[in-house]
Design a protein around this motif. Structure first.
Motif, mmCIF file in Angstrom:
data_model
loop_
_atom_site.group_PDB
_atom_site.id
_atom_site.type_symbol
_atom_site.label_atom_id
_atom_site.label_comp_id
_atom_site.label_asym_id
_atom_site.label_seq_id
_atom_site.Cartn_x
_atom_site.Cartn_y
_atom_site.Cartn_z
ATOM 1 N N MET A 38 0.789 -1.073 -0.263
ATOM 2 C CA MET A 38 -0.507 0.048 -0.389
ATOM 3 C C MET A 38 1.194 1.138 0.590
ATOM 4 N N SER A 39 0.734 2.661 -0.904
ATOM 5 C CA SER A 39 1.206 3.561 -0.387
ATOM 6 C C SER A 39 1.297 5.133 0.732
ATOM 7 N N LEU A 40 1.928 5.009 0.523
ATOM 8 C CA LEU A 40 1.642 5.938 2.407
ATOM 9 C C LEU A 40 0.918 6.827 2.011
ATOM 10 N N LEU A 41 0.913 7.430 0.266
ATOM 11 C CA LEU A 41 -0.347 8.898 -0.041
ATOM 12 C C LEU A 41 -0.645 8.421 -1.209
ATOM 13 N N GLU A 42 -2.124 8.348 -1.151
ATOM 14 C CA GLU A 42 -2.755 8.013 -3.021
ATOM 15 C C GLU A 42 -3.613 9.382 -2.892
ATOM 16 N N VAL A 43 -3.367 10.413 -4.159
ATOM 17 C CA VAL A 43 -4.245 11.575 -4.394
ATOM 18 C C VAL A 43 -4.626 10.742 -5.563
ATOM 19 N N LYS A 44 -6.282 10.785 -5.479
ATOM 20 C CA LYS A 44 -6.834 10.543 -6.666
ATOM 21 C C LYS A 44 -7.487 11.873 -6.883
ATOM 22 N N ASN A 45 -7.340 11.778 -8.441
ATOM 23 C CA ASN A 45 -8.649 12.892 -9.407
ATOM 24 C C ASN A 45 -8.415 14.432 -8.038
ATOM 25 N N LEU A 46 -7.483 14.690 -8.062
ATOM 26 C CA LEU A 46 -7.798 16.418 -6.742
ATOM 27 C C LEU A 46 -8.343 17.210 -7.512
ATOM 28 N N SER A 47 -9.030 17.425 -7.395
ATOM 29 C CA SER A 47 -9.161 18.973 -7.966
ATOM 30 C C SER A 47 -9.589 20.161 -6.727
ATOM 31 N N VAL A 48 -9.088 21.105 -6.780
ATOM 32 C CA VAL A 48 -8.757 22.881 -6.084
ATOM 33 C C VAL A 48 -9.746 23.375 -6.876
ATOM 34 N N PHE A 49 -10.641 24.321 -6.350
ATOM 35 C CA PHE A 49 -11.554 25.363 -7.512
ATOM 36 C C PHE A 49 -11.362 26.896 -6.054
ATOM 37 N N PHE A 50 -11.002 27.756 -6.299
ATOM 38 C CA PHE A 50 -11.493 28.864 -5.147
ATOM 39 C C PHE A 50 -12.369 30.224 -5.885
ATOM 40 N N GLU A 51 -13.463 30.473 -4.879
ATOM 41 C CA GLU A 51 -14.003 30.863 -5.828
ATOM 42 C C GLU A 51 -14.031 32.447 -5.950
ATOM 43 N N SER A 52 -13.981 32.239 -6.979
ATOM 44 C CA SER A 52 -13.797 34.428 -6.930
ATOM 45 C C SER A 52 -14.953 35.333 -6.931
ATOM 46 N N ASP A 53 -15.215 36.616 -7.187
ATOM 47 C CA ASP A 53 -15.786 37.737 -6.768
ATOM 48 C C ASP A 53 -16.940 37.629 -7.369
ATOM 49 N N SER A 54 -17.031 37.517 -8.493
ATOM 50 C CA SER A 54 -17.969 36.450 -9.188
ATOM 51 C C SER A 54 -19.571 35.074 -8.475
ATOM 52 N N SER A 55 -18.740 34.735 -8.050
ATOM 53 C CA SER A 55 -18.841 33.291 -7.500
ATOM 54 C C SER A 55 -18.844 32.283 -7.904
ATOM 55 N N ARG A 56 -17.765 32.586 -9.232
ATOM 56 C CA ARG A 56 -17.383 31.183 -9.978
ATOM 57 C C ARG A 56 -16.834 30.320 -9.289
ATOM 58 N N LEU A 57 -16.280 29.299 -9.673
ATOM 59 C CA LEU A 57 -15.527 28.236 -9.766
ATOM 60 C C LEU A 57 -14.337 28.400 -10.088
ATOM 61 N N VAL A 58 -12.799 28.777 -9.847
ATOM 62 C CA VAL A 58 -11.791 28.947 -10.579
ATOM 63 C C VAL A 58 -10.978 27.650 -10.453
ATOM 64 N N PRO A 59 -10.315 27.426 -11.248
ATOM 65 C CA PRO A 59 -9.880 25.635 -10.675
ATOM 66 C C PRO A 59 -8.639 26.232 -10.578
ATOM 67 N N ALA A 60 -7.828 25.588 -9.335
ATOM 68 C CA ALA A 60 -6.339 25.849 -9.328
ATOM 69 C C ALA A 60 -5.475 24.423 -9.559
ATOM 70 N N VAL A 61 -5.619 23.325 -9.335
ATOM 71 C CA VAL A 61 -5.899 21.788 -9.532
ATOM 72 C C VAL A 61 -6.179 21.593 -10.222
ATOM 73 N N SER A 62 -6.559 20.363 -11.088
ATOM 74 C CA SER A 62 -7.705 19.940 -11.659
ATOM 75 C C SER A 62 -7.417 18.525 -11.797
ATOM 76 N N ASP A 63 -8.020 17.051 -11.504
ATOM 77 C CA ASP A 63 -7.903 15.736 -11.991
ATOM 78 C C ASP A 63 -6.424 15.309 -11.708
ATOM 79 N N LEU A 64 -5.521 15.303 -10.795
ATOM 80 C CA LEU A 64 -4.415 15.511 -10.307
ATOM 81 C C LEU A 64 -4.429 14.241 -9.360
#
Ligand SMILES: Nc1ncnc2c1ncn2[C@@H]1O[C@H](COP(=O)(O)OP(=O)(O)O)[C@@H](O)[C@H]1O
Ligand SMILES: [Mg+2]
Length: 333
Positions: free
Chosen positions: A1-27
């Motif tokens: 078993m791996s120590l760390l397993e990251v599956k499909n990490l996606s991180v967004f930031f809420e922008s002023d216009s409450s749009r979700l802006v992608p910073a990390v996608s499907d990692l």
């Protein structure tokens, strides 16, 4: 078993216009016990966001996680980091991960002696009896190569050089005996000779403790020296991954090749311009619909119009070429 397993990490930031802006996608990636895994890419590609996500250190909001999984296996326990409640998360941070960042002077508190700051990390992270905190502080300082530890622990951060401050940060990160050390550009702010000493220290900690290190850098020279495996990131996407030899000697992705060509080499003909990558990393609010590297890609220049349409319209998948070897490009083979 791996120590760390990251599956499909996606991180967004809420922008002023409450749009979700992608910073990390499907990692997706994993880290094994005792390896140095390098995360490489230009500024703004999502390396720090990835690091902070691993212990869920980004403020939420503005950060929002997509359908992602971060699994950490520690001794008998398995942490599903994005599902932990706040006490589980505290325990996870205390026992499993240590962080060091680019600017030690920002992370150290200027008004406390460094020894007290290390002692505080020990108290917070271990169930050490109070009588054991002092010898443990001395031991950690010795371990990170600080001469005369009993004298140096009385110093305030500003009385120490940048390299010494970074050693103090490493001592604090090691206080909890974490399984993984996340080192986000740990030597970028230091002079080259000091940089080499800090990197040597990290490598010796890995060798002695069998600790896993996630090393973030934009410097491919450091990658070649330090890493076992490499993930190349661009605009929030992983573009290529493989062993350090596979990446340095057999790069497949046009972005990786361009990064390698942009490394200044000793003995290069004087006056010849350095290779650069045209254009800039797009802002997350402006990521193109297809391949995120398309606008800067030298390979795309050699393709036909119809071939190029695929690059412009469809995000290439992160294809597994063989075990541990991946590439995200429609055309590079
Ligand atoms: N707190 C935040 N709010 C909004 N956007 C952010 C925040 N933190 C990072 N970003 C954006 O996420 C992207 C990735 O940033 P980062 O992970 O810091 O890049 P790197 O470490 O590779 O230089 C950047 O475009 C950055 O502007
Ligand atoms: Mg960063």
């Amino acid at each position: 078993m791996s120590l760390l397993e990251v599956k499909n990490l996606s991180v967004f930031f809420e922008s002023d216009s409450s749009r979700l802006v992608p910073a990390v996608s499907d990692l997706s990636f994993s880290a094994e016990k005792g390896e140095i895994l390098a995360l490489v890419g230009e500024s703004g590609c999502g390396k720090s966001v990835t690091c902070l996500s691993l212990a869920r250190l980004l403020p939420e909001p503005p950060a929002v996680y997509g359908k992602s999984q971060i699994i950490f296996s520690h001794k008998e326990r398995r942490y599903d980091v994005l599902k932990l409640n706040s006490s589980g998360l505290r325990e996870f941070r205390r026992t499993c991960v240590g962080y060091i960042f680019q600017e030690p002077s920002v992370s150290l508190n200027p008004v406390f002696r460094v020894g007290d700051q290390i002692a505080e990390s020990i108290r917070l992270r271990n169930k050490t009896a109070s009588g054991e905190v002092f010898p443990e502080t001395v031991r950690l300082l010795e371990q990170v190569g600080i001469p005369e530890p009993e004298k140096k622990m009385k110093a305030y951060p500003h009385e120490l050089s940048g390299g010494m401050q970074q050693r103090i940060m490493i001592a604090m990160a090691l206080a909890g005996e974490p399984d993984i050390l996340i080192a986000d550009e740990p030597s970028t702010a230091l002079d080259v000779t000091i940089q080499a000493q800090i990197l040597d220290l990290l490598r010796s900690i890995r060798d002695k403790r069998g600790m896993t290190i996630l090393l973030v850098t934009h410097n491919l020279g450091i990658v070649a020296e330090m890493a076992d495996r490499v993930i190349i990131m661009y605009a929030g996407h992983s573009m290529e991954s493989g062993s350090v030899r596979e990446i340095i000697d057999g790069a497949m992705h046009p972005y990786t090749k361009a990064l390698l060509e942009a490394v200044p080499k000793l003995g290069r003909e004087k006056g010849k311009p350095l290779a650069t990558i045209r254009g800039n990393v797009p802002a997350p609010s402006n990521y193109p619909p297809g391949c995120r590297f398309y606008g800067r890609c030298a390979l795309a220049d050699r393709l036909s119009d119809s071939e190029r349409r695929l690059c412009a319209e469809k995000v290439p998948e992160f294809i597994e070429i063989r075990k541990g070897r991946h590439c995200r490009c429609h055309y590079s083979k």
